[in-house]
Design an enzyme around this catalytic site. Structure first.
Site, PDB file in Angstrom:
ATOM      1  N   GLY A  33       0.794  -1.207   0.000  1.00  0.00           N
ATOM      2  CA  GLY A  33       0.000   0.000   0.000  1.00  0.00           C
ATOM      3  C   GLY A  33       0.833   1.265   0.000  1.00  0.00           C
ATOM      4  O   GLY A  33       0.378   2.309  -0.476  1.00  0.00           O
ATOM      5  N   GLY A  35       4.188   1.429  -1.162  1.00  0.00           N
ATOM      6  CA  GLY A  35       5.211   1.504  -2.205  1.00  0.00           C
ATOM      7  C   GLY A  35       5.492   0.144  -2.805  1.00  0.00           C
ATOM      8  O   GLY A  35       4.709  -0.797  -2.662  1.00  0.00           O
ATOM      9  N   LYS A  52      13.283  -0.481  -1.467  1.00  0.00           N
ATOM     10  CA  LYS A  52      11.905  -0.152  -1.098  1.00  0.00           C
ATOM     11  C   LYS A  52      11.629   1.296  -1.493  1.00  0.00           C
ATOM     12  O   LYS A  52      12.306   2.217  -1.019  1.00  0.00           O
ATOM     13  CB  LYS A  52      11.698  -0.348   0.403  1.00  0.00           C
ATOM     14  CG  LYS A  52      10.272  -0.139   0.878  1.00  0.00           C
ATOM     15  CD  LYS A  52      10.176  -0.443   2.374  1.00  0.00           C
ATOM     16  CE  LYS A  52       8.762  -0.270   2.897  1.00  0.00           C
ATOM     17  NZ  LYS A  52       8.678  -0.588   4.349  1.00  0.00           N
ATOM     18  N   ASP A 147       4.606  -2.658  15.892  1.00  0.00           N
ATOM     19  CA  ASP A 147       3.799  -3.270  14.823  1.00  0.00           C
ATOM     20  C   ASP A 147       4.288  -4.678  14.540  1.00  0.00           C
ATOM     21  O   ASP A 147       4.391  -5.092  13.387  1.00  0.00           O
ATOM     22  CB  ASP A 147       3.837  -2.409  13.561  1.00  0.00           C
ATOM     23  CG  ASP A 147       2.752  -2.815  12.555  1.00  0.00           C
ATOM     24  OD1 ASP A 147       1.744  -3.420  12.984  1.00  0.00           O
ATOM     25  OD2 ASP A 147       2.902  -2.533  11.351  1.00  0.00           O
TER      26      ASP A 147
END
Length: 395
Positions: A33, A35, A52, A147
């Site tokens: 979402g 890259g 990335k 996360d």
């Protein structure tokens, strides 16, 4: 409209393009979402890297751009075998920020769980221990991942090692030595693996034990093949994270036993102070439980120093002024101190009334000079009454 940024990115990162004279693009290998990730060759050294790239549509978002740069800066400081290495950060001539990372060849932990379901306990605890080592390296530098989830864990195979763990994506990590990017009201993370204090948006309460909650949720999923908190929408999941206790793992897989339940559920405790002192202590206790070794708090605490208790923790209720037991010599009869306290309680109300009468007399005298004589009479009467009530009286 959403495809335009992708097409622009593909044009600049077409195969054969050389970035900054160093990285030759081979082709895209993944897209998300935020890259895309490209495979690239180093033009001066042997080997390949992963690049990335952040979508141009997100470059106008200062928050996303700051997190992208933060991921590079934080991950570059973490030199650990179980944490992906970031090698470079730069911006292309067309304004695309990108990260250069080590190339990882394997599968995500999420894919392994989808394909295999519940893993063998020996394999599951081995993965948990490696993740704990990576998190501990970050925690010792004052960094909380925030996360942690199966999608952010890669399993590599090579050199005779199977399921070698690499922890990814420190994009929303929290470093104690960096300024905060968002206000305290924003909630960032993945609901199924988010600690209660994080789900409530209590930024000051998030610490290393928040990552331990996420690791315990991963361990639960690895051992049972099911996530501990499941609902139809994210809001319902967050409600469960904050208010509902998960089903014990042995209820889904009886062979795990109650010792494993105790370790997993302690790692998933709602209050962070009730969890293990560190992620290493949690991983050690989990292995002991799976191997049939009795787990005690003292053994778990020896692995690492416990973190400080934050304001979010709610400790056991205590009496503000605990009563001491009466001595044998005073048993059965009140002491002088007790009499004074009782007398104060008895005369507290009339004393307040006397003081109120004094205040009323002063007000009356101030606004009505003609009634000063009456006010003085009331004043002296109230004053003498207050002195009489407050005078010490001992038996």
């Amino acid at each position: 409209m959403n495809n335009a940024p992708n097409m622009a990115a593909l044009a600049e990162f077409a195969p054969g393009t050389i970035l900054q004279g160093t990285y030759r693009i081979v082709g895209p290998i993944a897209e998300g979402g935020c890259g895309e990730i490209f495979l690239a060759d180093h033009t001066r050294l042997p080997g390949q890297v992963a690049i990335k790239v952040l979508h141009r549509s997100l470059q106008q978002n200062a928050e996303v751009l700051s997190r992208f740069r933060q991921e590079a800066e934080i991950t570059a400081t973490l030199r650990h075998p179980h944490i992906v290495q970031v090698l470079d950060f730069n911006v292309t001539d067309q304004g695309y920020p990108y990260l250069v990372m080590e190339l990882l060849e394997g599968q995500s932990l999420a894919r392994r769980i989808t394909d295999a379901g519940a893993l063998a306990p020996a394999i599951a605890v081995g993965i948990v221990e490696q993740i704990a080592q990576a998190l501990h390296a970050a925690h010792t530098r004052g960094i909380v991942h925030r996360d942690l989830k199966p999608d952010n864990v890669m399993l590599l195979a090579g050199d005779g090692v199977k399921d070698f763990v690499k922890v990814l994506d420190f994009g929303i990590s929290q470093a104690s030595w960096r300024p905060r990017l968002t206000d305290g009201a924003q909630v960032a993370g993945t609901p199924q693996y988010m600690a209660p204090e994080q789900a409530c948006g209590l930024r000051e309460a998030i610490d290393s034990r928040s990552d331990q909650f996420s690791l315990a949720a991963i361990a639960y999923t690895l051992l049972t093949g099911h996530e501990p908190f499941v609902a139809e929408d994210p809001i319902a999941v967050l409600y469960q994270v904050v208010h509902a206790d998960p089903v014990p793992p042995s209820a889904l897989l009886p062979r795990l036993g109650s010792p494993v339940d105790a370790v997993i559920l302690r790692g998933l405790a709602k209050q962070s102070s009730a969890r293990f002192p560190s992620v290493l202590a949690f991983a050690t206790a989990l292995r002991q439980a799976l191997e049939g070794v009795p787990v005690t708090l003292s053994e778990a605490a020896e692995t690492d120093e416990p973190p400080p208790v934050r304001a979010f923790d709610r400790g056991p209720a205590t009496t503000p002024f605990p009563r001491s037991e009466a001595s044998p010599t005073s048993a059965g009869r009140p002491t002088r101190r007790m009499i004074r306290r009782m007398r104060w309680q008895i005369y507290r109300v009339p004393r307040r009334l006397a003081l109120l009468a004094i205040a009323a007399a002063m007000t009356f005298a101030w606004f009505s000079p003609t009634a000063r004589g009456t006010a003085e009479t009331v004043w002296h009467h109230a004053q003498s009454e207050a002195q009489r009530l407050t005078a010490p009286r001992l038996p």
